[in-house]
Design a protein around this motif. Structure first.
Motif, PDB file in Angstrom:
ATOM      1  N   ALA A  57       0.830  -1.208   0.000  1.00  0.00           N
ATOM      2  CA  ALA A  57       0.000   0.000   0.000  1.00  0.00           C
ATOM      3  C   ALA A  57       0.862   1.256   0.000  1.00  0.00           C
ATOM      4  O   ALA A  57       0.536   2.254  -0.661  1.00  0.00           O
ATOM      5  CB  ALA A  57      -0.931  -0.010   1.219  1.00  0.00           C
ATOM      6  N   THR A  58       1.989   1.210   0.713  1.00  0.00           N
ATOM      7  CA  THR A  58       2.917   2.348   0.699  1.00  0.00           C
ATOM      8  C   THR A  58       3.425   2.610  -0.705  1.00  0.00           C
ATOM      9  O   THR A  58       3.453   3.750  -1.187  1.00  0.00           O
ATOM     10  CB  THR A  58       4.099   2.083   1.644  1.00  0.00           C
ATOM     11  OG1 THR A  58       3.618   1.883   2.971  1.00  0.00           O
ATOM     12  CG2 THR A  58       5.086   3.244   1.625  1.00  0.00           C
ATOM     13  N   ALA A  61       0.631   4.051  -2.969  1.00  0.00           N
ATOM     14  CA  ALA A  61       0.342   5.456  -2.680  1.00  0.00           C
ATOM     15  C   ALA A  61       1.453   6.363  -3.209  1.00  0.00           C
ATOM     16  O   ALA A  61       1.197   7.452  -3.727  1.00  0.00           O
ATOM     17  CB  ALA A  61       0.162   5.655  -1.169  1.00  0.00           C
ATOM     18  N   ALA A  64       1.060   6.609  -6.885  1.00  0.00           N
ATOM     19  CA  ALA A  64      -0.056   7.516  -7.170  1.00  0.00           C
ATOM     20  C   ALA A  64       0.384   8.973  -7.076  1.00  0.00           C
ATOM     21  O   ALA A  64      -0.043   9.817  -7.870  1.00  0.00           O
ATOM     22  CB  ALA A  64      -1.205   7.241  -6.206  1.00  0.00           C
ATOM     23  N   PHE A  65       1.260   9.283  -6.129  1.00  0.00           N
ATOM     24  CA  PHE A  65       1.782  10.651  -6.023  1.00  0.00           C
ATOM     25  C   PHE A  65       2.530  11.042  -7.295  1.00  0.00           C
ATOM     26  O   PHE A  65       2.352  12.146  -7.817  1.00  0.00           O
ATOM     27  CB  PHE A  65       2.706  10.753  -4.813  1.00  0.00           C
ATOM     28  CG  PHE A  65       3.405  12.074  -4.690  1.00  0.00           C
ATOM     29  CD1 PHE A  65       2.809  13.140  -4.042  1.00  0.00           C
ATOM     30  CD2 PHE A  65       4.674  12.256  -5.243  1.00  0.00           C
ATOM     31  CE1 PHE A  65       3.450  14.366  -3.934  1.00  0.00           C
ATOM     32  CE2 PHE A  65       5.318  13.480  -5.136  1.00  0.00           C
ATOM     33  CZ  PHE A  65       4.709  14.524  -4.483  1.00  0.00           C
ATOM     34  N   SER A  84      -2.087  11.445  -1.374  1.00  0.00           N
ATOM     35  CA  SER A  84      -1.310  10.257  -1.743  1.00  0.00           C
ATOM     36  C   SER A  84      -0.015  10.168  -0.945  1.00  0.00           C
ATOM     37  O   SER A  84       0.346   9.099  -0.442  1.00  0.00           O
ATOM     38  CB  SER A  84      -1.014  10.274  -3.240  1.00  0.00           C
ATOM     39  OG  SER A  84      -0.346  11.473  -3.617  1.00  0.00           O
ATOM     40  N   LEU A  87      -0.841   9.310   2.710  1.00  0.00           N
ATOM     41  CA  LEU A  87      -1.180   7.893   2.863  1.00  0.00           C
ATOM     42  C   LEU A  87       0.058   7.010   2.770  1.00  0.00           C
ATOM     43  O   LEU A  87       0.174   6.010   3.493  1.00  0.00           O
ATOM     44  CB  LEU A  87      -2.192   7.485   1.796  1.00  0.00           C
ATOM     45  CG  LEU A  87      -3.625   7.976   1.991  1.00  0.00           C
ATOM     46  CD1 LEU A  87      -4.495   7.571   0.809  1.00  0.00           C
ATOM     47  CD2 LEU A  87      -4.217   7.427   3.289  1.00  0.00           C
ATOM     48  N   ALA A  88       1.002   7.377   1.893  1.00  0.00           N
ATOM     49  CA  ALA A  88       2.221   6.576   1.770  1.00  0.00           C
ATOM     50  C   ALA A  88       2.979   6.534   3.092  1.00  0.00           C
ATOM     51  O   ALA A  88       3.383   5.458   3.563  1.00  0.00           O
ATOM     52  CB  ALA A  88       3.108   7.145   0.656  1.00  0.00           C
ATOM     53  N   PHE A  91       0.882   4.507   5.743  1.00  0.00           N
ATOM     54  CA  PHE A  91       1.015   3.058   5.575  1.00  0.00           C
ATOM     55  C   PHE A  91       2.390   2.575   6.022  1.00  0.00           C
ATOM     56  O   PHE A  91       2.518   1.507   6.641  1.00  0.00           O
ATOM     57  CB  PHE A  91       0.775   2.675   4.115  1.00  0.00           C
ATOM     58  CG  PHE A  91      -0.664   2.788   3.680  1.00  0.00           C
ATOM     59  CD1 PHE A  91      -1.691   2.376   4.511  1.00  0.00           C
ATOM     60  CD2 PHE A  91      -0.989   3.302   2.437  1.00  0.00           C
ATOM     61  CE1 PHE A  91      -3.020   2.479   4.124  1.00  0.00           C
ATOM     62  CE2 PHE A  91      -2.314   3.413   2.037  1.00  0.00           C
ATOM     63  CZ  PHE A  91      -3.333   3.005   2.883  1.00  0.00           C
TER      64      PHE A  91
END
Length: 336
Positions: A57-58, A61, A64-65, A84, A87-88, A91
């Protein structure tokens, strides 16, 4: 601080080495081990999967950034960038918390603070080794951890790389001024030498070139030729006392927009170009030398000539790279 960073880096490398596959001794003998320091605990395969999932997940995210940063068409881009990247790190922090609570051995021993011992380093290595014994998915954790770290690294590098050329630094030294290019005003009208008056400040641009370039705008002033103190190699750069300098301050890149002109020569300083941001002051008569303020180098001078029609033209490139001092000092070469 340097020692702390060195130990932290060594610990990370050692941890990933310990979490990797075990290589038997080359002679085939069983590895000799000292008595255990960390008691053997039960494995936690579910916690390992949770940590691996949080690493994944890290990485997602962080990727996604990078995507949101690269695609300008995405609406509310700033908010998605913050979401994003936040969240990184969230996580990643959760992965460390779960690993610390479920995968790393935890034991409290009350005893006196030990004296330094030569075997202390070996004990640390053994504790790290024994703490990894309960892991059943070492390779999975290593791969997902490396993936998360690589994605976060990309999320940090991509914005920095977008600030300028990543590999081709020649672009930073290119300026639109060439020998023979005419000087024009804000309306695109060529500047004539006869129109340049003393005690007046003019802004000029290279004809036919983009005006947004940092090396495009120049300031043009006129001084009595007898007052000029240019170096010998620049004696022909100021025909009829007309001088041109880069309009970008060599301190922080602000536009020079003030011209200090003495009204009473016996009592006031000589003419000077002044940057309004931090009040760096330059002497146009002395090759743009710094008179006052934080600027670290003179203003780059543009050599001038007057053509047969009386129009001002550039006689060559700037004397140095235009822009803040780091540009000229780090780029190194003359402008092209």
């Amino acid at each position: 601080m340097r020692k702390v960073f060195t130990w932290l880096l060594a610990g990370i490398v050692l941890l990933f080495r310990r979490l990797g596959p075990r290589v038997p001794p080359p002679d085939g003998r069983a590895e000799e081990r000292r008595p255990r320091i960390v008691p053997m605990g039960p494995p936690s395969p579910d916690a390992e999967l949770v940590v691996a999932a949080l690493f994944v997940a890290t990485g997602l995210a962080a990727v996604a950034f990078v995507v949101v940063y690269a695609v300008d068409r995405i609406g509310h881009q700033t908010q998605f960038l913050g979401l994003s990247l936040g969240l990184a790190f969230a996580f990643l922090a959760a992965a460390f918390v779960v690993a610390g609570r479920s995968l790393v051995a935890d034991e409290e021993i009350v005893e006196d603070y030990p004296e330094p011992h030569p075997e202390a380093q070996e004990d640390v290595l053994q504790i790290v080794d024994e703490s990894a014994d309960r892991l059943t998915r070492r390779r999975l954790l290593v791969l997902t951890g490396l993936g998360a770290g690589g994605a976060l690294g990309a999320a940090l590098v991509v914005p920095a790389a977008s600030l300028g050329p990543l590999l081709d630094w020649d672009e930073l030294r290119e300026v639109p001024w060439r020998a023979g290019r005419r000087l024009v005003d804000e309306r695109g009208r060529p500047l004539r030498a006869s129109e340049i008056e003393e005690k007046v400040f003019y802004t000029a641009f290279p004809e036919g070139a983009p005006r947004e370039d940092v090396g495009a705008p120049v300031v043009v002033v006129r001084l009595p030729p007898a007052h000029l103190k240019l170096p010998p190699e620049r004696q022909g750069w100021a025909p009829r006392g007309i001088l041109a300098y880069s309009k970008i301050c060599t301190h922080a890149g602000c536009a020079i927009s003030l011209y200090r002109v003495p009204l009473y020569p016996p009592a006031t300083p000589t003419p000077a170009l002044v940057c309004p941001c931090h009040y760096s002051t330059f002497d146009p008569a002395a090759a743009g030398a710094v008179l006052f303020g934080p600027a670290g180098r003179p203003l780059p001078q543009l050599p001038l000539r007057i053509d047969a029609n009386g129009i001002l033209r550039a006689a060559g490139p700037f004397s140095a790279g235009p822009g803040p001092s780091w540009w000229g000092a780090r780029a190194g070469a003359q402008p092209q």
